[in-house]
Design a protein around this motif. Structure first.
Motif, PDB file in Angstrom:
ATOM      1  N   ARG A  52       6.778   6.574  -2.628  1.00 43.97           N
ATOM      2  CA  ARG A  52       5.837   6.486  -1.406  1.00 43.97           C
ATOM      3  C   ARG A  52       5.269   7.807  -1.312  1.00 43.97           C
ATOM      4  O   ARG A  52       4.375   8.039  -0.391  1.00 43.97           O
ATOM      5  CB  ARG A  52       6.090   5.763  -0.365  1.00 43.97           C
ATOM      6  CG  ARG A  52       6.235   4.247  -0.672  1.00 43.97           C
ATOM      7  CD  ARG A  52       7.063   3.438   0.429  1.00 43.97           C
ATOM      8  NE  ARG A  52       8.302   4.316   0.748  1.00 43.97           N
ATOM      9  CZ  ARG A  52       9.315   3.835   1.948  1.00 43.97           C
ATOM     10  NH1 ARG A  52       8.821   2.779   2.725  1.00 43.97           N
ATOM     11  NH2 ARG A  52      10.494   4.532   2.063  1.00 43.97           N
ATOM     12  N   ASN A  53       6.127   8.699  -1.897  1.00 42.10           N
ATOM     13  CA  ASN A  53       5.641  10.343  -1.568  1.00 42.10           C
ATOM     14  C   ASN A  53       5.416  10.982  -2.841  1.00 42.10           C
ATOM     15  O   ASN A  53       6.084  11.115  -3.517  1.00 42.10           O
ATOM     16  CB  ASN A  53       6.935  10.739  -0.737  1.00 42.10           C
ATOM     17  CG  ASN A  53       6.719  12.455  -0.352  1.00 42.10           C
ATOM     18  OD1 ASN A  53       6.635  13.295  -1.063  1.00 42.10           O
ATOM     19  ND2 ASN A  53       6.751  12.259   1.104  1.00 42.10           N
ATOM     20  N   GLY A  79      10.694  -1.117  -7.040  1.00 36.48           N
ATOM     21  CA  GLY A  79       9.650  -2.048  -6.572  1.00 36.48           C
ATOM     22  C   GLY A  79      10.472  -2.837  -5.349  1.00 36.48           C
ATOM     23  O   GLY A  79      11.530  -2.686  -5.160  1.00 36.48           O
ATOM     24  N   VAL A  80       9.636  -3.349  -4.576  1.00 31.29           N
ATOM     25  CA  VAL A  80      10.278  -4.219  -3.390  1.00 31.29           C
ATOM     26  C   VAL A  80       9.403  -5.561  -3.322  1.00 31.29           C
ATOM     27  O   VAL A  80       8.396  -5.841  -3.883  1.00 31.29           O
ATOM     28  CB  VAL A  80       9.910  -3.597  -2.104  1.00 31.29           C
ATOM     29  CG1 VAL A  80      10.714  -2.426  -1.911  1.00 31.29           C
ATOM     30  CG2 VAL A  80       8.629  -3.217  -1.854  1.00 31.29           C
ATOM     31  N   GLY A  81      10.248  -6.586  -2.956  1.00 28.39           N
ATOM     32  CA  GLY A  81       9.846  -7.992  -2.626  1.00 28.39           C
ATOM     33  C   GLY A  81       8.995  -8.186  -1.479  1.00 28.39           C
ATOM     34  O   GLY A  81       9.442  -7.283  -0.401  1.00 28.39           O
ATOM     35  N   ILE A  82       8.233  -9.143  -1.400  1.00 30.53           N
ATOM     36  CA  ILE A  82       7.657  -9.482  -0.079  1.00 30.53           C
ATOM     37  C   ILE A  82       7.363 -10.911   0.130  1.00 30.53           C
ATOM     38  O   ILE A  82       6.801 -11.206  -0.923  1.00 30.53           O
ATOM     39  CB  ILE A  82       6.615  -8.922   0.278  1.00 30.53           C
ATOM     40  CG1 ILE A  82       5.990  -8.862   1.856  1.00 30.53           C
ATOM     41  CG2 ILE A  82       5.389  -8.849  -0.549  1.00 30.53           C
ATOM     42  CD1 ILE A  82       4.837  -8.008   2.102  1.00 30.53           C
ATOM     43  N   ILE A  94       1.969  -5.336   4.005  1.00 31.98           N
ATOM     44  CA  ILE A  94       1.107  -5.481   2.889  1.00 31.98           C
ATOM     45  C   ILE A  94       0.906  -4.038   2.139  1.00 31.98           C
ATOM     46  O   ILE A  94       1.224  -3.973   1.136  1.00 31.98           O
ATOM     47  CB  ILE A  94      -0.150  -6.132   3.037  1.00 31.98           C
ATOM     48  CG1 ILE A  94       0.011  -7.611   3.571  1.00 31.98           C
ATOM     49  CG2 ILE A  94      -1.020  -6.146   1.840  1.00 31.98           C
ATOM     50  CD1 ILE A  94      -1.166  -8.344   4.044  1.00 31.98           C
ATOM     51  N   LYS A  95       0.578  -3.162   3.127  1.00 35.64           N
ATOM     52  CA  LYS A  95       0.062  -1.911   2.625  1.00 35.64           C
ATOM     53  C   LYS A  95       1.501  -0.904   1.853  1.00 35.64           C
ATOM     54  O   LYS A  95       1.608  -0.544   0.975  1.00 35.64           O
ATOM     55  CB  LYS A  95      -0.407  -1.111   3.695  1.00 35.64           C
ATOM     56  CG  LYS A  95      -1.795  -1.330   4.019  1.00 35.64           C
ATOM     57  CD  LYS A  95      -2.440  -0.382   5.196  1.00 35.64           C
ATOM     58  CE  LYS A  95      -3.714  -0.932   5.498  1.00 35.64           C
ATOM     59  NZ  LYS A  95      -4.331   0.147   6.590  1.00 35.64           N
ATOM     60  N   GLU A  99       1.992   0.239  -1.641  1.00 37.00           N
ATOM     61  CA  GLU A  99       2.402   1.856  -1.842  1.00 37.00           C
ATOM     62  C   GLU A  99       3.640   1.822  -2.777  1.00 37.00           C
ATOM     63  O   GLU A  99       3.663   2.867  -3.771  1.00 37.00           O
ATOM     64  CB  GLU A  99       2.779   2.356  -0.434  1.00 37.00           C
ATOM     65  CG  GLU A  99       1.615   2.697   0.398  1.00 37.00           C
ATOM     66  CD  GLU A  99       0.736   3.867  -0.100  1.00 37.00           C
ATOM     67  OE1 GLU A  99       1.191   4.490  -1.035  1.00 37.00           O
ATOM     68  OE2 GLU A  99      -0.401   3.863   0.446  1.00 37.00           O
ATOM     69  N   THR A 100       4.495   0.971  -2.829  1.00 36.31           N
ATOM     70  CA  THR A 100       5.685   0.990  -3.681  1.00 36.31           C
ATOM     71  C   THR A 100       5.606   0.333  -4.962  1.00 36.31           C
ATOM     72  O   THR A 100       5.990   0.985  -5.931  1.00 36.31           O
ATOM     73  CB  THR A 100       6.824   0.182  -2.862  1.00 36.31           C
ATOM     74  OG1 THR A 100       7.179   0.645  -1.461  1.00 36.31           O
ATOM     75  CG2 THR A 100       8.130   0.300  -3.713  1.00 36.31           C
ATOM     76  N   ASN A 101       5.028  -0.745  -5.057  1.00 32.37           N
ATOM     77  CA  ASN A 101       4.898  -1.512  -6.327  1.00 32.37           C
ATOM     78  C   ASN A 101       3.633  -1.181  -7.059  1.00 32.37           C
ATOM     79  O   ASN A 101       3.635  -1.337  -8.361  1.00 32.37           O
ATOM     80  CB  ASN A 101       4.816  -3.002  -5.967  1.00 32.37           C
ATOM     81  CG  ASN A 101       5.830  -3.650  -5.443  1.00 32.37           C
ATOM     82  OD1 ASN A 101       7.211  -2.964  -5.235  1.00 32.37           O
ATOM     83  ND2 ASN A 101       6.008  -4.742  -5.193  1.00 32.37           N
ATOM     84  N   PHE A 102       2.700  -0.392  -6.557  1.00 33.09           N
ATOM     85  CA  PHE A 102       1.396  -0.197  -7.275  1.00 33.09           C
ATOM     86  C   PHE A 102       1.028   1.127  -7.213  1.00 33.09           C
ATOM     87  O   PHE A 102       0.927   2.062  -8.237  1.00 33.09           O
ATOM     88  CB  PHE A 102       0.192  -1.143  -6.713  1.00 33.09           C
ATOM     89  CG  PHE A 102      -1.139  -0.787  -7.300  1.00 33.09           C
ATOM     90  CD1 PHE A 102      -1.325  -1.275  -8.845  1.00 33.09           C
ATOM     91  CD2 PHE A 102      -2.126  -0.351  -6.832  1.00 33.09           C
ATOM     92  CE1 PHE A 102      -2.627  -1.083  -9.250  1.00 33.09           C
ATOM     93  CE2 PHE A 102      -3.259  -0.200  -7.479  1.00 33.09           C
ATOM     94  CZ  PHE A 102      -3.838  -0.539  -8.670  1.00 33.09           C
TER      95      PHE A 102
END
Length: 267
Positions: A52-53, A79-82, A94-95, A99-102
């Motif tokens: 994310r950075n 990646g992270v789940g949600i 959602i953001k 930021e993490t997965n895309f």
């Protein structure tokens, strides 16, 4: 000369399994973690990287190039789940997921492409998800972020092919990892219109992960992709029925496929 491999999210789960497998096959492996100092049992070096950075990504890539002189393979695995009813998931979460997965994988690719172009070779493997091929109830954001990465990969591989760079997707199904404990769960709200159906679906999702495939299957699949001279656009790894669900989506009318999913999740 052994190939130099960068794996984001290499401290646990699928990333760790891939890294260990490739390490034992003789590759020079670098994993990443937001807090590598907390990981004590890694058989390959971990560098600090937060997808994310942007500065963190660029710093990690520069460090690996300075140490090994090249980057041959990048595995965008972090990646992270949600989960949750879309109506009840905070927009901030959602953001963060996107930021993490895309956006994270995009920035990693931007950071390594100049080096690969200079080498006139390179392979990027984006770890997506079978969930990215369909909109799944109470996993809408996860499906959307992984599906977006699938499409970005399809486009980008055509843009960089003339430079000798290959890009591909590998979509895992449910694997027995710690993703369920690490993902964001929208809380079950007492009296919510979604309380019962979301609760039932969430329990089912966690059971699927707990009984999922061995992460070593993903490691073997990634190794085979690396050994392939001209990788395909898409790879799927997981249980037969999970992979077959993609075929069904392609051939069944939309409403019939939707009904099938709703029956599966008891909605």
């Amino acid at each position: 000369m052994s190939k130099v491999v960068l794996i984001t999210g290499g401290s646990s789960g699928i990333g760790k399994s891939i890294g260990e497998f490739l390490h034992h096959k003789g590759f020079t492996v670098y994993g990443t973690s937001r807090n590598p100092e907390k990981v004590l049992n890694s058989v390959f070096p971990l560098v600090t990287l937060d997808v994310r950075n942007i500065e963190s990504i660029q710093g990690a890539v520069a460090k690996i190039i300075a140490t090994s002189g090249r980057i041959d393979v990048v595995i965008n695995n972090a990646g992270v789940g949600i989960t949750g009813p879309l109506e009840e998931i905070p927009t901030s979460e959602i953001k963060n997921n996107f930021e993490t997965n895309f956006f994270g994988p995009i920035e990693v690719m931007k950071a390594v492409l100049p080096q690969m172009r200079e080498q006139k070779s390179g392979l990027i493997i984006n770890v997506t998800s079978i969930a990215g091929y369909m909109g799944l109830p109470y996993r809408s954001v996860y499906s959307a972020s992984k599906g977006a990465l699938e499409l970005i990969t399809e486009a980008l591989r055509m843009e960089v092919k003339s430079f000798g760079i290959h890009i591909t997707n590998v979509a895992p199904g449910d694997f027995a990892t710690n993703i369920a404990s690490g993902r964001f769960h929208a809380p079950l709200i007492k009296g919510s219109a979604y309380e019962i159906p979301y609760g039932t679906t969430l329990k089912m999702m966690d059971e699927h992960v707990d009984s999922g495939s061995n992460p070593d299957d993903m490691a073997v699949a990634v190794y085979n992709i690396i050994q392939t001279e001209n990788p395909k656009v898409h790879y799927k790894v997981g249980a037969f029925l999970q992979k077959f669900s993609i075929v069904l989506k392609r051939v069944l009318p939309d409403k019939i496929y939707e009904k099938m999913l709703m029956n599966h999740y008891k909605l």
